[in-house]
Design an enzyme around this catalytic site. Structure first.
Site, PDB file in Angstrom:
ATOM      1  N   ARG A 159     -25.991 -55.123 -52.945  1.00 16.17           N
ATOM      2  CA  ARG A 159     -25.780 -53.709 -53.271  1.00 16.17           C
ATOM      3  C   ARG A 159     -27.109 -53.013 -53.570  1.00 16.17           C
ATOM      4  O   ARG A 159     -27.129 -51.936 -54.156  1.00 16.17           O
ATOM      5  CB  ARG A 159     -24.817 -53.600 -54.454  1.00 16.17           C
ATOM      6  N   ARG A 160     -28.193 -53.672 -53.166  1.00 22.54           N
ATOM      7  CA  ARG A 160     -29.534 -53.141 -53.442  1.00 22.54           C
ATOM      8  C   ARG A 160     -30.278 -52.749 -52.162  1.00 22.54           C
ATOM      9  O   ARG A 160     -31.498 -52.587 -52.180  1.00 22.54           O
ATOM     10  CB  ARG A 160     -30.350 -54.180 -54.211  1.00 22.54           C
ATOM     11  N   ALA A 191     -36.595 -20.921 -43.300  1.00 19.24           N
ATOM     12  CA  ALA A 191     -37.031 -20.512 -44.638  1.00 19.24           C
ATOM     13  C   ALA A 191     -38.115 -21.477 -45.108  1.00 19.24           C
ATOM     14  O   ALA A 191     -37.873 -22.673 -45.207  1.00 19.24           O
ATOM     15  CB  ALA A 191     -35.850 -20.518 -45.601  1.00 19.24           C
ATOM     16  N   ARG A 209     -30.428 -34.066 -51.527  1.00 19.11           N
ATOM     17  CA  ARG A 209     -30.406 -33.183 -52.700  1.00 19.11           C
ATOM     18  C   ARG A 209     -30.300 -31.719 -52.309  1.00 19.11           C
ATOM     19  O   ARG A 209     -29.740 -30.899 -53.046  1.00 19.11           O
ATOM     20  CB  ARG A 209     -31.665 -33.380 -53.546  1.00 19.11           C
ATOM     21  N   CYS A 266     -36.039 -33.646 -49.081  1.00 17.54           N
ATOM     22  CA  CYS A 266     -34.684 -33.088 -49.137  1.00 17.54           C
ATOM     23  C   CYS A 266     -33.658 -34.208 -49.005  1.00 17.54           C
ATOM     24  O   CYS A 266     -32.692 -34.263 -49.760  1.00 17.54           O
ATOM     25  CB  CYS A 266     -34.486 -32.057 -48.040  1.00 17.54           C
ATOM     26  N   HIS A 310     -32.159 -29.967 -30.366  1.00 16.46           N
ATOM     27  CA  HIS A 310     -33.351 -30.451 -29.668  1.00 16.46           C
ATOM     28  C   HIS A 310     -33.511 -31.943 -29.942  1.00 16.46           C
ATOM     29  O   HIS A 310     -34.146 -32.354 -30.915  1.00 16.46           O
ATOM     30  CB  HIS A 310     -34.580 -29.662 -30.131  1.00 16.46           C
ATOM     31  N   HIS A 369     -26.315 -25.547 -48.605  1.00 21.28           N
ATOM     32  CA  HIS A 369     -26.373 -24.093 -48.580  1.00 21.28           C
ATOM     33  C   HIS A 369     -26.571 -23.519 -47.185  1.00 21.28           C
ATOM     34  O   HIS A 369     -27.148 -24.150 -46.301  1.00 21.28           O
ATOM     35  CB  HIS A 369     -27.500 -23.583 -49.497  1.00 21.28           C
ATOM     36  N   LEU A 370     -26.074 -22.316 -47.030  1.00 22.80           N
ATOM     37  CA  LEU A 370     -26.374 -21.467 -45.880  1.00 22.80           C
ATOM     38  C   LEU A 370     -27.293 -20.356 -46.360  1.00 22.80           C
ATOM     39  O   LEU A 370     -26.964 -19.651 -47.330  1.00 22.80           O
ATOM     40  CB  LEU A 370     -25.102 -20.853 -45.309  1.00 22.80           C
TER      41      LEU A 370
END
Length: 264
Positions: A126-127, A263, A166, A146, A51, A207-208
């Site tokens: 690099r910041r 979920a 994460r 997440c 979507h 994860h699934l």
């Protein structure tokens, strides 16, 4: 979109069964990386329909610094409804952290404006990093971030972005995340007079959910199609000036949608 399908296939083969916050259960791996060359097309999953309207409006909502779902609801987007309180508030989630990370008292940092200025002024820095993981605010958020941190990199006139995520719901969430951060890279590249380079997606717990396994296996039976092209209004040079009408997706011909429960 073979890298995405390879991730799904890898988790189905090597994932560990784990419990999770939602009580659903997952097949999970820890540590994985995908790379997408943004010169080769816009990395939007084609083995099921995504979507696109939700992806664009959610990103614009983040960039507004908004944390109330009213804007999303007005535009027909329901992806955050399950987490909002009765007034539509989510607490200091992504938009707040990106645009007004609280330092002390009334002081805050606009990380988006800051990183764009860095890209323009010191492209070898690099910041050039934006974080949504504000430890002091986590308990005030309806959902902890997440996709927590992303970094930009400039070389040969091209802008690349690497995201650290994460926690990744591979079937429902990851296609959105790939497209959203790829789109953000296109937008910032245009604002900085650069070409898009790569989007690199690095995972912690990927994860699934156990109630997505049948859908994942179905998706893996489908042959990926050619990637679409995302066209941005070339007149827009300020990240905050983008509107939904400034994006046109060309040649997106996906397989049919595959439904799966969220979920919460």
């Amino acid at each position: 979109m073979h890298p995405y399908l390879d991730l799904m296939r890898h988790v189905l083969q090597y994932g560990h069964k784990k419990t999770d916050r939602t009580g659903t259960g997952t097949l999970s791996i820890f540590g994985y990386q995908m790379r997408f060359d943004l010169q080769q097309g816009f990395p939007l999953v084609t083995t099921k329909q995504c979507h696109v309207k939700s992806i664009i409006h959610e990103l614009l909502w983040f960039l507004r610094g908004d944390t109330n779902i009213d804007y999303l609801k007005k535009n027909g987007i329901s992806i955050w409804n399950e987490w909002a309180d009765k007034s539509g508030e989510l607490g200091p989630v992504y938009g707040h952290q990106w645009r007004s990370w609280t330092v002390s008292g009334d002081k805050s940092i606009d990380q988006i404006a800051q990183v764009i200025q860095q890209i323009k002024a010191t492209p070898d820095s690099r910041r050039m990093i934006i974080s949504a993981w504000n430890v002091g605010d986590l308990d005030k958020m309806a959902l902890a971030p997440c996709h927590v941190l992303f970094q930009f990199y400039v070389v040969d006139g091209k802008l690349s972005c690497q995201l650290y995520q994460r926690s990744a719901d591979i079937f429902l969430g990851v296609p959105f995340n790939i497209a959203s951060y790829s789109l953000l890279t296109l937008m910032i590249a245009q604002c900085c007079n650069l070409k898009p380079g790569e989007f690199i997606h690095t995972f912690g717990d990927a994860h699934l959910y156990l109630n997505h396994l049948e859908q994942a296996r179905l998706q893996l039976t489908r042959e990926p199609k050619s990637l679409p092209i995302m066209e941005l209004n070339p007149a827009i040079r300020n990240i905050l000036d983008f509107r939904y009408e400034d994006f046109t997706l060309h040649n997106y011909d996906p397989h049919p949608p595959i439904k799966a429960p969220v979920a919460v």
